[in-house]
Design a protein around this motif. Sequence first.
Motif, PDB file in Angstrom:
ATOM      1  N   GLY A   1       6.900  11.627  10.291  1.00  0.00           N
ATOM      2  CA  GLY A   1       6.043  11.874  11.440  1.00  0.00           C
ATOM      3  C   GLY A   1       4.685  12.446  11.097  1.00  0.00           C
ATOM      4  O   GLY A   1       3.681  12.106  11.731  1.00  0.00           O
ATOM      5  N   ALA A   2       4.632  13.301  10.068  1.00  0.00           N
ATOM      6  CA  ALA A   2       3.359  13.940   9.723  1.00  0.00           C
ATOM      7  C   ALA A   2       2.324  12.939   9.238  1.00  0.00           C
ATOM      8  O   ALA A   2       1.115  13.183   9.339  1.00  0.00           O
ATOM      9  CB  ALA A   2       3.595  15.003   8.653  1.00  0.00           C
TER      10      ALA A   2
ATOM     11  N   HIS B   1       0.813  -1.212   0.000  1.00  0.00           N
ATOM     12  CA  HIS B   1       0.000   0.000   0.000  1.00  0.00           C
ATOM     13  C   HIS B   1       0.848   1.265   0.000  1.00  0.00           C
ATOM     14  O   HIS B   1       0.374   2.321   0.420  1.00  0.00           O
ATOM     15  CB  HIS B   1      -0.938   0.009   1.208  1.00  0.00           C
ATOM     16  CG  HIS B   1      -2.036  -1.005   1.110  1.00  0.00           C
ATOM     17  ND1 HIS B   1      -2.953  -1.206   2.119  1.00  0.00           N
ATOM     18  CD2 HIS B   1      -2.372  -1.874   0.128  1.00  0.00           C
ATOM     19  CE1 HIS B   1      -3.794  -2.167   1.765  1.00  0.00           C
ATOM     20  NE2 HIS B   1      -3.458  -2.593   0.556  1.00  0.00           N
ATOM     21  N   GLY B   2       2.078   1.179  -0.450  1.00  0.00           N
ATOM     22  CA  GLY B   2       2.930   2.359  -0.515  1.00  0.00           C
ATOM     23  C   GLY B   2       4.170   2.208   0.333  1.00  0.00           C
ATOM     24  O   GLY B   2       4.429   1.163   0.925  1.00  0.00           O
ATOM     25  N   ALA B   3       4.954   3.280   0.381  1.00  0.00           N
ATOM     26  CA  ALA B   3       6.243   3.241   1.079  1.00  0.00           C
ATOM     27  C   ALA B   3       6.043   3.100   2.581  1.00  0.00           C
ATOM     28  O   ALA B   3       5.081   3.606   3.162  1.00  0.00           O
ATOM     29  CB  ALA B   3       7.031   4.504   0.763  1.00  0.00           C
ATOM     30  N   ARG B   4       6.988   2.417   3.211  1.00  0.00           N
ATOM     31  CA  ARG B   4       6.974   2.283   4.665  1.00  0.00           C
ATOM     32  C   ARG B   4       7.395   3.598   5.325  1.00  0.00           C
ATOM     33  O   ARG B   4       8.278   4.296   4.826  1.00  0.00           O
ATOM     34  CB  ARG B   4       8.010   1.252   5.110  1.00  0.00           C
ATOM     35  CG  ARG B   4       7.696  -0.202   4.909  1.00  0.00           C
ATOM     36  CD  ARG B   4       8.886  -0.973   5.475  1.00  0.00           C
ATOM     37  NE  ARG B   4       8.795  -2.399   5.328  1.00  0.00           N
ATOM     38  CZ  ARG B   4       8.189  -3.224   6.177  1.00  0.00           C
ATOM     39  NH1 ARG B   4       7.588  -2.727   7.242  1.00  0.00           N
ATOM     40  NH2 ARG B   4       8.170  -4.521   5.969  1.00  0.00           N
ATOM     41  N   PRO B   5       6.841   3.891   6.492  1.00  0.00           N
ATOM     42  CA  PRO B   5       7.483   4.904   7.335  1.00  0.00           C
ATOM     43  C   PRO B   5       8.790   4.332   7.884  1.00  0.00           C
ATOM     44  O   PRO B   5       8.927   3.113   8.043  1.00  0.00           O
ATOM     45  CB  PRO B   5       6.462   5.139   8.452  1.00  0.00           C
ATOM     46  CG  PRO B   5       5.606   3.912   8.480  1.00  0.00           C
ATOM     47  CD  PRO B   5       5.618   3.347   7.087  1.00  0.00           C
ATOM     48  N   THR B   6       9.743   5.185   8.142  1.00  0.00           N
ATOM     49  CA  THR B   6      11.043   4.724   8.628  1.00  0.00           C
ATOM     50  C   THR B   6      11.339   5.319   9.995  1.00  0.00           C
ATOM     51  O   THR B   6      10.912   6.434  10.320  1.00  0.00           O
ATOM     52  CB  THR B   6      12.166   5.099   7.652  1.00  0.00           C
ATOM     53  OG1 THR B   6      12.182   6.529   7.476  1.00  0.00           O
ATOM     54  CG2 THR B   6      11.965   4.429   6.292  1.00  0.00           C
ATOM     55  N   ILE B   7      12.072   4.558  10.777  1.00  0.00           N
ATOM     56  CA  ILE B   7      12.595   5.030  12.057  1.00  0.00           C
ATOM     57  C   ILE B   7      14.093   5.223  11.865  1.00  0.00           C
ATOM     58  O   ILE B   7      14.803   4.293  11.468  1.00  0.00           O
ATOM     59  CB  ILE B   7      12.321   4.033  13.188  1.00  0.00           C
ATOM     60  CG1 ILE B   7      10.818   3.843  13.371  1.00  0.00           C
ATOM     61  CG2 ILE B   7      12.957   4.504  14.495  1.00  0.00           C
ATOM     62  CD1 ILE B   7      10.455   2.759  14.386  1.00  0.00           C
TER      63      ILE B   7
ATOM     64  N   ARG C   1       3.585  14.955  17.686  1.00  0.00           N
ATOM     65  CA  ARG C   1       4.586  15.229  16.651  1.00  0.00           C
ATOM     66  C   ARG C   1       5.553  16.301  17.123  1.00  0.00           C
ATOM     67  O   ARG C   1       5.155  17.301  17.717  1.00  0.00           O
ATOM     68  CB  ARG C   1       3.898  15.634  15.344  1.00  0.00           C
ATOM     69  CG  ARG C   1       3.106  14.494  14.729  1.00  0.00           C
ATOM     70  CD  ARG C   1       2.321  14.913  13.486  1.00  0.00           C
ATOM     71  NE  ARG C   1       1.679  13.754  12.889  1.00  0.00           N
ATOM     72  CZ  ARG C   1       0.503  13.273  13.256  1.00  0.00           C
ATOM     73  NH1 ARG C   1      -0.155  13.864  14.234  1.00  0.00           N
ATOM     74  NH2 ARG C   1       0.000  12.201  12.674  1.00  0.00           N
ATOM     75  N   VAL C   2       6.828  16.078  16.845  1.00  0.00           N
ATOM     76  CA  VAL C   2       7.879  17.046  17.142  1.00  0.00           C
ATOM     77  C   VAL C   2       8.697  17.234  15.871  1.00  0.00           C
ATOM     78  O   VAL C   2       8.479  16.554  14.861  1.00  0.00           O
ATOM     79  CB  VAL C   2       8.778  16.570  18.309  1.00  0.00           C
ATOM     80  CG1 VAL C   2       7.984  16.511  19.605  1.00  0.00           C
ATOM     81  CG2 VAL C   2       9.393  15.208  18.010  1.00  0.00           C
ATOM     82  N   ALA C   3       9.661  18.142  15.929  1.00  0.00           N
ATOM     83  CA  ALA C   3      10.413  18.491  14.728  1.00  0.00           C
ATOM     84  C   ALA C   3      11.132  17.301  14.120  1.00  0.00           C
ATOM     85  O   ALA C   3      11.213  17.167  12.890  1.00  0.00           O
ATOM     86  CB  ALA C   3      11.410  19.600  15.057  1.00  0.00           C
ATOM     87  N   THR C   4      11.654  16.419  14.953  1.00  0.00           N
ATOM     88  CA  THR C   4      12.435  15.288  14.435  1.00  0.00           C
ATOM     89  C   THR C   4      11.622  14.025  14.228  1.00  0.00           C
ATOM     90  O   THR C   4      12.158  13.007  13.797  1.00  0.00           O
ATOM     91  CB  THR C   4      13.595  14.961  15.391  1.00  0.00           C
ATOM     92  OG1 THR C   4      13.052  14.630  16.684  1.00  0.00           O
ATOM     93  CG2 THR C   4      14.553  16.139  15.516  1.00  0.00           C
ATOM     94  N   GLY C   5      10.334  14.072  14.546  1.00  0.00           N
ATOM     95  CA  GLY C   5       9.505  12.877  14.372  1.00  0.00           C
ATOM     96  C   GLY C   5       8.349  12.835  15.332  1.00  0.00           C
ATOM     97  O   GLY C   5       7.403  13.626  15.245  1.00  0.00           O
ATOM     98  N   LEU C   6       8.443  11.935  16.331  1.00  0.00           N
ATOM     99  CA  LEU C   6       7.343  11.727  17.275  1.00  0.00           C
ATOM    100  C   LEU C   6       7.877  11.629  18.693  1.00  0.00           C
ATOM    101  O   LEU C   6       8.997  11.158  18.927  1.00  0.00           O
ATOM    102  CB  LEU C   6       6.596  10.427  16.962  1.00  0.00           C
ATOM    103  CG  LEU C   6       6.007  10.237  15.569  1.00  0.00           C
ATOM    104  CD1 LEU C   6       5.449   8.829  15.455  1.00  0.00           C
ATOM    105  CD2 LEU C   6       4.932  11.269  15.279  1.00  0.00           C
TER     106      LEU C   6
END
Length: 491
Positions: A419-420, A392-398, A450-455
């Motif tokens: 994060g968004a 279903h599309g690209a994975r989110p990454t950590i 949500r924060v600037a660098t992610g979550l």
Amino acid sequence: MPLSRSSSKFVHVMYAVMGLLLLILLACGKSDRSSAPSSESPPAVTTSQQPLGQWSPVIDAPIVQVHLNLLVSGKVLSWGLAGVPHLGDPATSAFTEVPAPSDVFCGGHNFLPDGRLFVAGGHISSDHGLPNTNVFDPATETWQAVPPLPMARGRWYPTNTTLPNGEVVTMAGRDENAELVLLPEVWNGATWRQLTSAALALPYYPRNFVAPDGRIFYAGEGQQSYYLDVAGAGRWTDGPRRQFGSREYGSAVMYEPGKILYAGGGDPPTDSAETIDLNEPSPTWTLTKEMAFARRHMNATLLPTGDVLVTGGTSSGGFNDPAGAVLAVELWHPATGDWTTLASSAVVRVYHSTALLLPDGRVLYSGSGEGELGPEADQRNYELYSPPYLFHGARPTITGALPPSAGYGQTQVVNTPDGAGIARVTLIGLGSVTHAFDQSARLVPLSFSRVATGLTINLPASRTTAPPGPYLLFLVNTNGVPSVGRMMLLR
């Protein structure tokens, strides 16, 4: 200039030869792709839809994987009746022998707070259990027998459950003399104690969970459920009766804290399923929608999205009839109670089948065989299932490292460029599966901001919500695609 007849004939022959060569090359390419070891990595995520999911080719295993455990190293520890335990690497399909101090077949197993695998009981012969206790350390990839004293009674087909304080309660099964073991025992890290006021006869491998109030909730296989208070000498109290009768060799999971799905089982097998919410003041079992297939000897596996995947089993009556094998997998959606029928596996897997969620979001599906009842084949192999969400599309990454362990009530920054688009964050206990039941996995949704660098994620504040031990942390985006899970010890 027009070609002569001989030149034209030559050109046609050349085109025919070129076409034949092209067909040969395409066939060779197809053959190479089908024989490649798909266990090296999950399929590349793509925006094209694969609504039924996708199965890998069948991959050889050295043993029948009747007991299947995901370790904090990412490797999988398994064993069966024949041979010795093996440590497998899903990334390479490589196996290594790791002999145990005693026969751990038909023992109970789950994880200690430090991430080691704890195995209680084992095999003398059919219906006869060992009192031994063994621990497997994924850091050293070795077993240790737990000194100094064994359990008071042997255990064959028991269930282990990690308690909120980090202790482990073991219950049910048969002892060295094939007698039912009525008293649970609690391991505190150094010694065993019997719960001498909590005698109760239970079926093999009881489907046990930590309830929101800290007691053990016995969901089945029998129709009458019970609560066990492990304080002092222990005490059982009655819980609500399930809607359906005996769900022998059906599968149960805690799909959210305090919420249990129990599906299938029985003789003849049923297609029914029911749920209970132990957070309610007066919990009751309620029928949810029916599966497409009746199933016995099935496995239910929690997915990062919160859905539940059901694999395998038989629709035929009797203890174990492979003639009624169910190959199609089904997906249960908690929000609606609906079931979706998905792709079919290649191998018949009934009694002694196992299924396990991997960090990459696929499900390792294995086992079946080594049973005394039923004409099933010994399946020394496994398959890997990629659920539809991987298409279903690209994975989110950590990005970046996470701490190897974290405390209750803490917040944790998870760096991600995605994060968004994150809709859900989940913790899932590492799987420890045998005989149609995972004694360790449970899913815990986490709140986040949500924060600037992610979550920034908020870890559980309650040990009853998430007992201490190893978990996988997943980010799930708005398309329902999970990240690769990251290991975390909650202590």
